[in-house]
Design an enzyme around this catalytic site. Structure first.
Site, PDB file in Angstrom:
ATOM      1  N   GLY A 117       0.816  -1.217   0.000  1.00  0.00           N
ATOM      2  CA  GLY A 117       0.000   0.000   0.000  1.00  0.00           C
ATOM      3  C   GLY A 117       0.843   1.257   0.000  1.00  0.00           C
ATOM      4  N   LEU A 153       0.653   3.706  -2.082  1.00  0.00           N
ATOM      5  CA  LEU A 153       1.155   3.668  -3.454  1.00  0.00           C
ATOM      6  C   LEU A 153       1.693   5.019  -3.907  1.00  0.00           C
ATOM      7  CD1 LEU A 153      -1.698   1.478  -5.008  1.00  0.00           C
ATOM      8  CD2 LEU A 153       0.422   0.743  -3.910  1.00  0.00           C
ATOM      9  N   HIS A 154       2.810   4.983  -4.610  1.00  0.00           N
ATOM     10  CA  HIS A 154       3.426   6.209  -5.137  1.00  0.00           C
ATOM     11  C   HIS A 154       3.743   5.983  -6.606  1.00  0.00           C
ATOM     12  CE1 HIS A 154       7.062   3.872  -4.743  1.00  0.00           C
ATOM     13  NE2 HIS A 154       6.854   3.731  -3.449  1.00  0.00           N
ATOM     14  N   GLY A 165       6.326   5.131  -8.117  1.00  0.00           N
ATOM     15  CA  GLY A 165       7.076   3.906  -8.402  1.00  0.00           C
ATOM     16  C   GLY A 165       6.120   2.738  -8.612  1.00  0.00           C
ATOM     17  N   HIS A 166       5.109   2.642  -7.717  1.00  0.00           N
ATOM     18  CA  HIS A 166       4.102   1.583  -7.896  1.00  0.00           C
ATOM     19  C   HIS A 166       3.327   1.811  -9.187  1.00  0.00           C
ATOM     20  CE1 HIS A 166       4.349   1.524  -3.356  1.00  0.00           C
ATOM     21  NE2 HIS A 166       4.437   0.236  -3.619  1.00  0.00           N
ATOM     22  N   GLN A 223       7.806  -9.271   7.873  1.00  0.00           N
ATOM     23  CA  GLN A 223       9.032  -8.780   7.234  1.00  0.00           C
ATOM     24  C   GLN A 223       9.605  -7.526   7.895  1.00  0.00           C
ATOM     25  OE1 GLN A 223       6.847  -8.312   3.352  1.00  0.00           O
ATOM     26  NE2 GLN A 223       8.229  -6.586   3.089  1.00  0.00           N
ATOM     27  N   ASP A 280      14.159  -2.671  -4.646  1.00  0.00           N
ATOM     28  CA  ASP A 280      14.366  -3.779  -3.709  1.00  0.00           C
ATOM     29  C   ASP A 280      15.048  -4.902  -4.483  1.00  0.00           C
ATOM     30  OD1 ASP A 280      12.972  -2.716  -1.338  1.00  0.00           O
ATOM     31  OD2 ASP A 280      11.271  -2.701  -2.702  1.00  0.00           O
ATOM     32  N   GLN A 315      15.457  -8.390  -2.921  1.00  0.00           N
ATOM     33  CA  GLN A 315      14.140  -9.050  -2.903  1.00  0.00           C
ATOM     34  C   GLN A 315      13.819  -9.619  -4.285  1.00  0.00           C
ATOM     35  OE1 GLN A 315      10.416  -7.465  -0.949  1.00  0.00           O
ATOM     36  NE2 GLN A 315       9.939  -6.781  -3.001  1.00  0.00           N
ATOM     37  N   ARG A 357       8.438   5.142   2.437  1.00  0.00           N
ATOM     38  CA  ARG A 357       9.067   5.737   3.621  1.00  0.00           C
ATOM     39  C   ARG A 357       9.452   7.202   3.411  1.00  0.00           C
ATOM     40  NH1 ARG A 357      10.867   0.328   4.187  1.00  0.00           N
ATOM     41  NH2 ARG A 357      10.182  -0.484   6.185  1.00  0.00           N
TER      42      ARG A 357
HETATM   43  O1  PAF Z   1       8.105  -4.933  -1.856  1.00  0.00           O
HETATM   44  C1  PAF Z   1       7.103  -4.975  -1.113  1.00  0.00           C
HETATM   45  O2  PAF Z   1       6.285  -4.048  -1.061  1.00  0.00           O
HETATM   46  C2  PAF Z   1       6.909  -6.187  -0.204  1.00  0.00           C
HETATM   47  O3  PAF Z   1       8.120  -6.687   0.226  1.00  0.00           O
HETATM   48  C3  PAF Z   1       6.054  -7.282  -0.864  1.00  0.00           C
HETATM   49  C4  PAF Z   1       6.731  -7.854  -2.089  1.00  0.00           C
HETATM   50  C5  PAF Z   1       4.696  -6.715  -1.212  1.00  0.00           C
HETATM   51  C6  PAF Z   1       5.854  -8.432   0.124  1.00  0.00           C
HETATM   52  O4  PAF Z   1       5.192  -8.017   1.275  1.00  0.00           O
END
Ligand code: PAF
Length: 282
Positions: free
Chosen positions: A31, A33-34, A36-37, A61, A151, A154, A189
């Protein structure tokens, strides 16, 4: 935009699509959202698949409880962004339900390179991401899933998950980092900083760009020395570097003999208690 909160309803929704031969694109988010999303959403929009966004702030996490509690929440604006980007469905699982039994998900072993960089400083973080992404993939069964390059560690772990657990059947699309005008990488953030703190934070990106130029121009670079100068320069501005590394972008291995291929600079830093990460290809 169809909003679903129960796992059963989400599975039924996805099954009805797959029965009709339709494919699913998943954009997992926490959530807030900016832009980048929005880039992930618009890249997903380029293909005809049904588009599902998941929104769940995954407590597993977060290694810092205060970071979790203070994670920004902006559901109304998130929904209008999803509508604007013609997303078909928003999956907003209820915490008790999605986390039920999640610890039984077996993680055989994450590659060693998941224990460096953020894996070193955020204990349990990647295992938490691993579990929730496994669960989301199992519920939604996407053909394509979108993740941001900010990320990066990730992203590499997700590629590993798809290979090890899903027979490479989910296509992972990596989306470029979107930056504010001053260069600061977009992040949820960033909302926790004042305008002037965001401006100071942007000097980390500027420093990454400067390091990249030096490394590319001089094959005899001494990264340890360069790193020390960068850390000192940034600390004068109130930036505390957690790590600053030059590693291989494939497997995060150390660079041999001042190699200049597939290199990436990775940084994590704190500014006024807010932890941010960034990276650039060299
Ligand atoms: O990158 C994120 O926003 C989170 O790590 C994800 C992939 C939604 C998993 O909670």
């Amino acid at each position: 935009l169809k909003i679903i909160t129960s796992i059963k309803d989400q599975k039924d929704y996805c099954n009805s699509l797959t029965k009709k031969g339709e494919k699913i694109s998943l954009i997992p988010t926490m959530g807030n959202l900016h832009e980048g999303h929005e880039k992930l959403l618009s890249q997903a929009g380029a293909i005809k698949n049904n588009k599902i966004v998941s929104l769940f702030v995954n407590p597993l996490q977060f290694n810092d409880i205060n970071d979790y509690k203070n994670y920004p929440d902006s559901i109304d604006s998130d929904i209008s962004i999803l509508e604007r980007n013609k997303i078909d469905c928003l999956f907003m699982p209820v915490e008790n339900e999605i986390l039920k039994g999640i610890n039984e998900i077996q993680c055989l072993r994450l590659p060693d390179y998941m224990n460096i960089l953020c894996g070193k400083y955020r204990e349990g973080h990647f295992l938490g991401v691993f579990k929730i992404v496994m669960k989301l993939f199992e519920i939604i069964k996407p053909s394509v899933a979108y993740f941001g390059k900010k990320d990066y560690q990730q992203l590499i772990m997700i590629n590993y998950i798809v290979k090890e657990y899903f027979e490479d059947k989910i296509k992972i699309v990596a989306c470029d980092t979107i930056r504010e005008a001053n260069g600061l990488a977009m992040s949820s953030r960033n909302n926790k900083m004042t305008k002037s703190q965001r401006n100071i934070a942007s000097f980390v990106y500027k420093e990454l760009v400067a390091l990249k130029e030096i490394i590319k121009a001089d094959r005899n670079y001494n990264f340890k020395e360069l790193r020390k100068i960068s850390i000192d320069t940034l600390s004068v501005m109130g930036i505390k570097i957690e790590y600053l590394e030059l590693l291989s972008s494939n497997d995060f291995s150390e660079i041999q003999k001042n190699n200049t291929d597939n290199l990436m600079l990775f940084v994590a830093f704190y500014i006024s208690g807010v932890r941010l990460i960034d990276n650039i290809e060299v």
